[in-house]
Design a protein around this motif. Structure first.
Motif, PDB file in Angstrom:
ATOM      1  N   THR A  33     -39.458 -40.160  22.814  1.00  0.00           N
ATOM      2  CA  THR A  33     -38.028 -41.099  22.600  1.00  0.00           C
ATOM      3  C   THR A  33     -38.843 -41.825  21.263  1.00  0.00           C
ATOM      4  OG1 THR A  33     -39.255 -42.334  24.126  1.00  0.00           O
ATOM      5  CG2 THR A  33     -37.278 -41.244  24.580  1.00  0.00           C
ATOM      6  N   THR A  40     -27.311 -38.801  16.783  1.00  0.00           N
ATOM      7  CA  THR A  40     -28.637 -39.001  16.722  1.00  0.00           C
ATOM      8  C   THR A  40     -29.362 -39.702  18.038  1.00  0.00           C
ATOM      9  OG1 THR A  40     -28.168 -39.672  14.456  1.00  0.00           O
ATOM     10  CG2 THR A  40     -30.263 -40.356  15.284  1.00  0.00           C
ATOM     11  N   SER A  41     -28.399 -40.501  18.857  1.00  0.00           N
ATOM     12  CA  SER A  41     -29.108 -41.054  19.881  1.00  0.00           C
ATOM     13  C   SER A  41     -28.703 -39.911  21.282  1.00  0.00           C
ATOM     14  CB  SER A  41     -28.381 -42.427  20.314  1.00  0.00           C
ATOM     15  OG  SER A  41     -26.986 -42.091  20.507  1.00  0.00           O
ATOM     16  N   THR A  53     -24.043 -41.466  14.560  1.00  0.00           N
ATOM     17  CA  THR A  53     -25.024 -42.431  15.400  1.00  0.00           C
ATOM     18  C   THR A  53     -24.961 -41.757  16.787  1.00  0.00           C
ATOM     19  OG1 THR A  53     -24.219 -44.182  13.932  1.00  0.00           O
ATOM     20  CG2 THR A  53     -25.197 -44.659  15.998  1.00  0.00           C
ATOM     21  N   PRO A  59     -32.680 -39.197  22.946  1.00  0.00           N
ATOM     22  CA  PRO A  59     -33.536 -39.981  23.850  1.00  0.00           C
ATOM     23  C   PRO A  59     -32.432 -40.201  25.189  1.00  0.00           C
ATOM     24  CG  PRO A  59     -33.302 -40.578  21.588  1.00  0.00           C
ATOM     25  CD  PRO A  59     -32.533 -39.418  21.587  1.00  0.00           C
ATOM     26  N   LEU A  60     -31.142 -40.493  24.896  1.00  0.00           N
ATOM     27  CA  LEU A  60     -30.377 -40.870  26.119  1.00  0.00           C
ATOM     28  C   LEU A  60     -30.414 -39.586  27.320  1.00  0.00           C
ATOM     29  CD1 LEU A  60     -27.256 -42.354  24.396  1.00  0.00           C
ATOM     30  CD2 LEU A  60     -28.838 -43.545  25.840  1.00  0.00           C
ATOM     31  N   THR A  73     -33.086 -39.750  11.906  1.00  0.00           N
ATOM     32  CA  THR A  73     -32.773 -41.195  11.794  1.00  0.00           C
ATOM     33  C   THR A  73     -32.593 -41.398  10.271  1.00  0.00           C
ATOM     34  OG1 THR A  73     -34.943 -41.468  11.989  1.00  0.00           O
ATOM     35  CG2 THR A  73     -33.905 -41.969  13.583  1.00  0.00           C
ATOM     36  N   ASN A 117     -36.956 -41.691  17.281  1.00  0.00           N
ATOM     37  CA  ASN A 117     -36.304 -42.891  17.006  1.00  0.00           C
ATOM     38  C   ASN A 117     -37.111 -43.639  15.599  1.00  0.00           C
ATOM     39  OD1 ASN A 117     -34.353 -42.856  18.920  1.00  0.00           O
ATOM     40  ND2 ASN A 117     -35.640 -44.051  20.395  1.00  0.00           N
TER      41      ASN A 117
END
Length: 310
Positions: free
Chosen positions: A237, A284-285, A281, A288-289, A258, A241
């Motif tokens: 993560t 991209t996340s 967006t 980690p989620l 990122t 990020n």
């Protein structure tokens, strides 16, 4: 005819308590304190989920609906075209190959950086916990200080060092940078975890003739699964990020996801497509989620089993 007098059987204590409690009035589930707790939790959940809701709703709306200005309204015409454009054809400056380029760059950066930083941190923590070489306390203090030094302070010296060894603006260079910055916190995690393991276990392995690497690979490493899960979650993560290190050290051909997202959102060519920006967006996340949703239980278990002890 003789009769045997009956003897009263003793009443089991839990049964007696249940019988006594059955006559009491049950407590009400509603109370001002309970109402306040639930109100706070619901408010906090809405506070954190509202931006995600806006992003999801906006990413499946056509631009004609977005221009109407109703930010919270559900889409009248559902479309996944913004997601396809964000992945395959969104412009990141002059290139219009979508955010998929940054995704694969991030994968190439995250995998070796995570493996190397965890491997080095595990060996350092093992050595500092059991073998205790000369100056181990000073070395551990230096590594601990390195975990709290701001990244911005070390950017310029690292640029000069990597440029002198011809690793600046390259994939091996950014991997080395993430390994360096991840080593202090990984050493701290593994050192504190190994400090919670009984020393007698290590001494027994030494008596049986185990050396440095044999004890580590055959005894300590199989016992390190909880803390390895914690370390993987933290490193993946954190590296995924990251923005500033990827922007400075990766080079134009290895920019992580990122940085590509920033280029998509801040591009000045053509119309500003808010639905494509929101879809990019979320894409991209997603990694980690997904890691936190899937591995959250193991993360808490690893922390509780020794990650913050010592």
């Amino acid at each position: 005819m003789n009769t045997v007098p009956s003897v009263a059987k003793p009443v089991d204590a839990p049964v007696a308590r249940r019988a006594a409690g059955s006559g009491r009035k049950r407590r009400s589930h509603f109370s001002p304190a309970r109402f306040g707790v639930y109100a706070f939790l619901i408010t906090a959940a809405l506070f954190f989920l509202l931006p995600l809701y806006v992003m999801l709703v906006t990413s499946v709306k056509p631009m004609t609906e977005i221009r109407m200005g109703n930010l919270l309204a559900l889409p009248m015409h559902f479309t996944l075209a913004p997601w396809r454009d964000a992945w395959a054809s969104a412009c990141t400056g002059l290139d219009c190959n979508g955010i998929q380029v940054g995704f694969w760059n991030s994968v190439r950066i995250v995998v070796p950086s995570t493996i190397l930083s965890i491997a080095i941190g595990a060996v350092n923590g093992y050595a500092l916990s059991f073998w205790r070489p000369r100056g181990a306390g000073v070395l551990f203090a230096i590594l601990l200080m390195g975990a709290f030094i701001p990244v911005q302070v070390m950017v310029y010296p690292l640029v000069r060092v990597l440029a002198s060894v011809h690793l600046f603006s390259s994939l091996p260079g950014i991997v080395v940078i993430h390994t360096i910055f991840g080593m202090p916190i990984m050493t701290l995690l593994f050192r504190n975890y190994y400090a919670s393991i009984p020393l007698e276990l290590f001494k027994a392995a030494r008596i049986d003739g185990g050396g440095f690497w044999r004890i580590f690979l055959q005894l300590m490493l199989p016992m390190s699964t909880p803390i390895i899960v914690v370390a993987v979650i933290m490193q993946v993560t954190g590296i995924w990020n990251d923005f500033i290190l990827g922007l400075v050290f990766a080079g134009t051909k290895n920019l992580p996801m990122t940085v590509q997202l920033n280029n998509i959102i801040n591009t000045t060519t053509g119309e500003r497509l808010y639905n494509v920006n929101m879809a990019a967006t979320i894409l991209t996340s997603l990694v980690p989620l997904a890691i936190y949703f899937i591995s959250g239980r193991w993360f808490v278990r690893g922390i509780a089993s020794g990650a913050v002890k010592g």
